[in-house]
Write a protein that holds these residues in place. Structure first.
Motif, PDB file in Angstrom:
ATOM      1  N   TYR A 145       0.857  -1.194   0.000  1.00  0.00           N
ATOM      2  CA  TYR A 145       0.000   0.000   0.000  1.00  0.00           C
ATOM      3  C   TYR A 145       0.890   1.239   0.000  1.00  0.00           C
ATOM      4  O   TYR A 145       1.566   1.543   0.977  1.00  0.00           O
ATOM      5  N   ARG A 146       0.849   1.974  -1.113  1.00  0.00           N
ATOM      6  CA  ARG A 146       1.740   3.134  -1.262  1.00  0.00           C
ATOM      7  C   ARG A 146       1.198   4.369  -0.551  1.00  0.00           C
ATOM      8  O   ARG A 146       1.949   5.183  -0.052  1.00  0.00           O
ATOM      9  N   GLY A 147      -0.103   4.543  -0.525  1.00  0.00           N
ATOM     10  CA  GLY A 147      -0.676   5.706   0.127  1.00  0.00           C
ATOM     11  C   GLY A 147      -2.016   6.077  -0.480  1.00  0.00           C
ATOM     12  O   GLY A 147      -2.476   5.464  -1.442  1.00  0.00           O
ATOM     13  N   PRO A 148      -2.636   7.111   0.070  1.00  0.00           N
ATOM     14  CA  PRO A 148      -3.965   7.511  -0.405  1.00  0.00           C
ATOM     15  C   PRO A 148      -3.940   8.288  -1.717  1.00  0.00           C
ATOM     16  O   PRO A 148      -4.962   8.391  -2.400  1.00  0.00           O
ATOM     17  N   ASP A 149      -2.779   8.874  -2.066  1.00  0.00           N
ATOM     18  CA  ASP A 149      -2.680   9.659  -3.300  1.00  0.00           C
ATOM     19  C   ASP A 149      -1.259   9.590  -3.814  1.00  0.00           C
ATOM     20  O   ASP A 149      -0.406   8.886  -3.253  1.00  0.00           O
ATOM     21  N   LEU A 150      -0.982  10.343  -4.879  1.00  0.00           N
ATOM     22  CA  LEU A 150       0.333  10.285  -5.530  1.00  0.00           C
ATOM     23  C   LEU A 150       1.243  11.442  -5.146  1.00  0.00           C
ATOM     24  O   LEU A 150       2.249  11.688  -5.815  1.00  0.00           O
ATOM     25  N   GLN A 151       0.915  12.127  -4.088  1.00  0.00           N
ATOM     26  CA  GLN A 151       1.752  13.238  -3.649  1.00  0.00           C
ATOM     27  C   GLN A 151       3.157  12.736  -3.314  1.00  0.00           C
ATOM     28  O   GLN A 151       3.335  11.814  -2.516  1.00  0.00           O
ATOM     29  N   GLY A 152       4.156  13.333  -3.938  1.00  0.00           N
ATOM     30  CA  GLY A 152       5.548  12.958  -3.681  1.00  0.00           C
ATOM     31  C   GLY A 152       6.043  11.760  -4.461  1.00  0.00           C
ATOM     32  O   GLY A 152       7.203  11.366  -4.321  1.00  0.00           O
ATOM     33  N   VAL A 153       5.210  11.171  -5.310  1.00  0.00           N
ATOM     34  CA  VAL A 153       5.606  10.014  -6.113  1.00  0.00           C
ATOM     35  C   VAL A 153       6.025  10.497  -7.497  1.00  0.00           C
ATOM     36  O   VAL A 153       5.254  11.175  -8.171  1.00  0.00           O
ATOM     37  N   ALA A 154       7.232  10.153  -7.924  1.00  0.00           N
ATOM     38  CA  ALA A 154       7.718  10.638  -9.221  1.00  0.00           C
ATOM     39  C   ALA A 154       8.560   9.570  -9.911  1.00  0.00           C
ATOM     40  O   ALA A 154       9.530   9.064  -9.340  1.00  0.00           O
ATOM     41  N   GLU A 155       8.194   9.242 -11.118  1.00  0.00           N
ATOM     42  CA  GLU A 155       8.954   8.370 -12.026  1.00  0.00           C
ATOM     43  C   GLU A 155       9.421   7.086 -11.350  1.00  0.00           C
ATOM     44  O   GLU A 155      10.573   6.698 -11.448  1.00  0.00           O
ATOM     45  N   GLU A 156       8.505   6.406 -10.688  1.00  0.00           N
ATOM     46  CA  GLU A 156       8.862   5.199  -9.950  1.00  0.00           C
ATOM     47  C   GLU A 156       8.233   3.925 -10.517  1.00  0.00           C
ATOM     48  O   GLU A 156       8.650   2.826 -10.147  1.00  0.00           O
ATOM     49  N   TYR A 157       7.252   4.067 -11.402  1.00  0.00           N
ATOM     50  CA  TYR A 157       6.532   2.892 -11.880  1.00  0.00           C
ATOM     51  C   TYR A 157       6.630   2.762 -13.391  1.00  0.00           C
ATOM     52  O   TYR A 157       6.724   3.747 -14.114  1.00  0.00           O
ATOM     53  N   ASP A 158       6.619   1.504 -13.847  1.00  0.00           N
ATOM     54  CA  ASP A 158       6.705   1.217 -15.280  1.00  0.00           C
ATOM     55  C   ASP A 158       5.335   0.995 -15.903  1.00  0.00           C
ATOM     56  O   ASP A 158       5.161   1.172 -17.109  1.00  0.00           O
ATOM     57  N   LEU A 159       4.369   0.585 -15.068  1.00  0.00           N
ATOM     58  CA  LEU A 159       3.017   0.341 -15.541  1.00  0.00           C
ATOM     59  C   LEU A 159       2.028   0.863 -14.514  1.00  0.00           C
ATOM     60  O   LEU A 159       2.144   0.542 -13.324  1.00  0.00           O
ATOM     61  N   ALA A 160       1.094   1.668 -14.977  1.00  0.00           N
ATOM     62  CA  ALA A 160       0.008   2.149 -14.112  1.00  0.00           C
ATOM     63  C   ALA A 160      -1.302   1.583 -14.626  1.00  0.00           C
ATOM     64  O   ALA A 160      -1.559   1.574 -15.835  1.00  0.00           O
ATOM     65  N   ILE A 161      -2.119   1.112 -13.704  1.00  0.00           N
ATOM     66  CA  ILE A 161      -3.443   0.595 -14.043  1.00  0.00           C
ATOM     67  C   ILE A 161      -4.485   1.519 -13.437  1.00  0.00           C
ATOM     68  O   ILE A 161      -4.435   1.833 -12.246  1.00  0.00           O
ATOM     69  N   CYS A 162      -5.387   1.977 -14.263  1.00  0.00           N
ATOM     70  CA  CYS A 162      -6.456   2.886 -13.832  1.00  0.00           C
ATOM     71  C   CYS A 162      -7.776   2.258 -14.276  1.00  0.00           C
ATOM     72  O   CYS A 162      -8.318   2.585 -15.321  1.00  0.00           O
ATOM     73  N   ASN A 163      -8.263   1.332 -13.472  1.00  0.00           N
ATOM     74  CA  ASN A 163      -9.378   0.473 -13.850  1.00  0.00           C
ATOM     75  C   ASN A 163     -10.679   0.964 -13.216  1.00  0.00           C
ATOM     76  O   ASN A 163     -10.855   0.863 -12.005  1.00  0.00           O
ATOM     77  N   HIS A 164     -11.563   1.533 -14.032  1.00  0.00           N
ATOM     78  CA  HIS A 164     -12.860   2.033 -13.569  1.00  0.00           C
ATOM     79  C   HIS A 164     -12.685   3.053 -12.438  1.00  0.00           C
ATOM     80  O   HIS A 164     -13.256   2.921 -11.356  1.00  0.00           O
ATOM     81  N   VAL A 165     -11.889   4.066 -12.747  1.00  0.00           N
ATOM     82  CA  VAL A 165     -11.597   5.146 -11.801  1.00  0.00           C
ATOM     83  C   VAL A 165     -12.029   6.500 -12.347  1.00  0.00           C
ATOM     84  O   VAL A 165     -12.672   7.286 -11.654  1.00  0.00           O
ATOM     85  N   LEU A 166     -11.703   6.782 -13.600  1.00  0.00           N
ATOM     86  CA  LEU A 166     -11.899   8.126 -14.147  1.00  0.00           C
ATOM     87  C   LEU A 166     -13.360   8.546 -14.205  1.00  0.00           C
ATOM     88  O   LEU A 166     -13.655   9.744 -14.217  1.00  0.00           O
ATOM     89  N   GLU A 167     -14.268   7.591 -14.226  1.00  0.00           N
ATOM     90  CA  GLU A 167     -15.690   7.957 -14.242  1.00  0.00           C
ATOM     91  C   GLU A 167     -16.150   8.527 -12.905  1.00  0.00           C
ATOM     92  O   GLU A 167     -17.227   9.117 -12.815  1.00  0.00           O
ATOM     93  N   HIS A 168     -15.319   8.384 -11.865  1.00  0.00           N
ATOM     94  CA  HIS A 168     -15.705   8.835 -10.526  1.00  0.00           C
ATOM     95  C   HIS A 168     -15.107  10.189 -10.130  1.00  0.00           C
ATOM     96  O   HIS A 168     -15.533  10.765  -9.136  1.00  0.00           O
ATOM     97  N   VAL A 169     -14.102  10.680 -10.857  1.00  0.00           N
ATOM     98  CA  VAL A 169     -13.325  11.826 -10.395  1.00  0.00           C
ATOM     99  C   VAL A 169     -13.761  13.123 -11.068  1.00  0.00           C
ATOM    100  O   VAL A 169     -14.267  13.121 -12.199  1.00  0.00           O
ATOM    101  N   ALA A 170     -13.543  14.237 -10.377  1.00  0.00           N
ATOM    102  CA  ALA A 170     -13.978  15.539 -10.886  1.00  0.00           C
ATOM    103  C   ALA A 170     -13.078  16.047 -12.012  1.00  0.00           C
ATOM    104  O   ALA A 170     -13.520  16.815 -12.857  1.00  0.00           O
TER     105      ALA A 170
END
Length: 231
Positions: A65-90
């Motif tokens: 568990y990395r945390g509740p958000d991406l604050q302070g996270v930079a260029e650390e991952y090779d693959l990001a999965i965003c599965n059924h998320v964008l329909e919920h955000v402002a």
């Protein structure tokens, strides 16, 4: 099917879909993935799997568990999965920009959102968690390009809902580009894609549309001519 079976089916499908894009050194982040159930098969294969979600406090075994958000996270991952998320955000583009910052150079993002066509009404049956964005292939491509991604593939697909039915979806795989930018000429929706959506409704997957409110019969003609429908 129980929720566990649905998650397992989704996880297996995602693993098969993304296998060509990963190696044993790939670091994977599930953005908005709750406890990380969608990563099940990546964990089994020994990948370094992380989850970022404000609602997660205890991820599944094998997931960090990395945390509740991406604050302070930079260029650390090779693959990001965003599965059924964008329909919920402002701010979908803002969230994609945050994910982009967390990706390494040439990092890959997978996005899936439900395809919920509606006309003056929300799609039915209602989701337990409110959807505030509705996507198509052109609009998802627009968001990814505006957030600084090169879209490698985007298409209409389907997914298993929590009630074990099949629902329509839009899927995309994109690569982090050198710099984010907005070129309105490049970002304009392709009318051929809008017409393709009309053909999908007529085709084999048309039966999947039965739970959704139909667009007006002349919607494709309106889109092609630039005419706006009733607000």
């Amino acid at each position: 099917m129980k929720h566990y079976d649905v998650y397992t089916e989704r996880a297996k499908e995602l693993f098969q879909l993304l296998s060509p894009w990963v190696s044993t050194r790939t670091r994977i982040m599930d953005f908005g993935g709750a406890q990380g159930a969608i990563l099940e098969y990546f964990v089994r294969a020994g990948f370094d799997c992380h989850v970022v979600d404000y609602g997660c406090r205890k991820p599944l075994p094998g997931i960090y568990y990395r945390g509740p958000d991406l604050q302070g996270v930079a260029e650390e991952y090779d693959l990001a999965i965003c599965n059924h998320v964008l329909e919920h955000v402002a701010d979908p583009i803002g969230e994609l920009l945050s994910v982009r910052k967390a990706l390494s150079e040439n990092g890959i993002i997978f996005v899936e959102v439900p395809l919920e066509l509606w006309n003056k009404q929300h799609p039915r049956p209602p989701e337990p968690v409110t959807h505030i964005n509705w996507f198509s292939v052109p609009s998802l491509r627009y968001c990814l390009k505006a957030a600084g991604f090169d879209v490698l593939d985007v298409h209409y697909s389907s997914f298993r809902t929590y009630s074990a039915k099949r629902g329509l979806a839009v899927r995309a795989i994109a690569r982090k580009s050198k710099a984010p930018g907005r070129n309105e000429a490049d970002l304009s929706p392709d009318i051929s894609e809008l017409l393709l959506l009309k053909e999908i409704q007529r085709g084999k997957v048309g039966a999947l549309m039965e739970n959704f409110v139909s667009l007006p019969p002349d919607w494709a003609t309106r889109a092609q001519s630039g005419e706006k429908g009733d607000e």
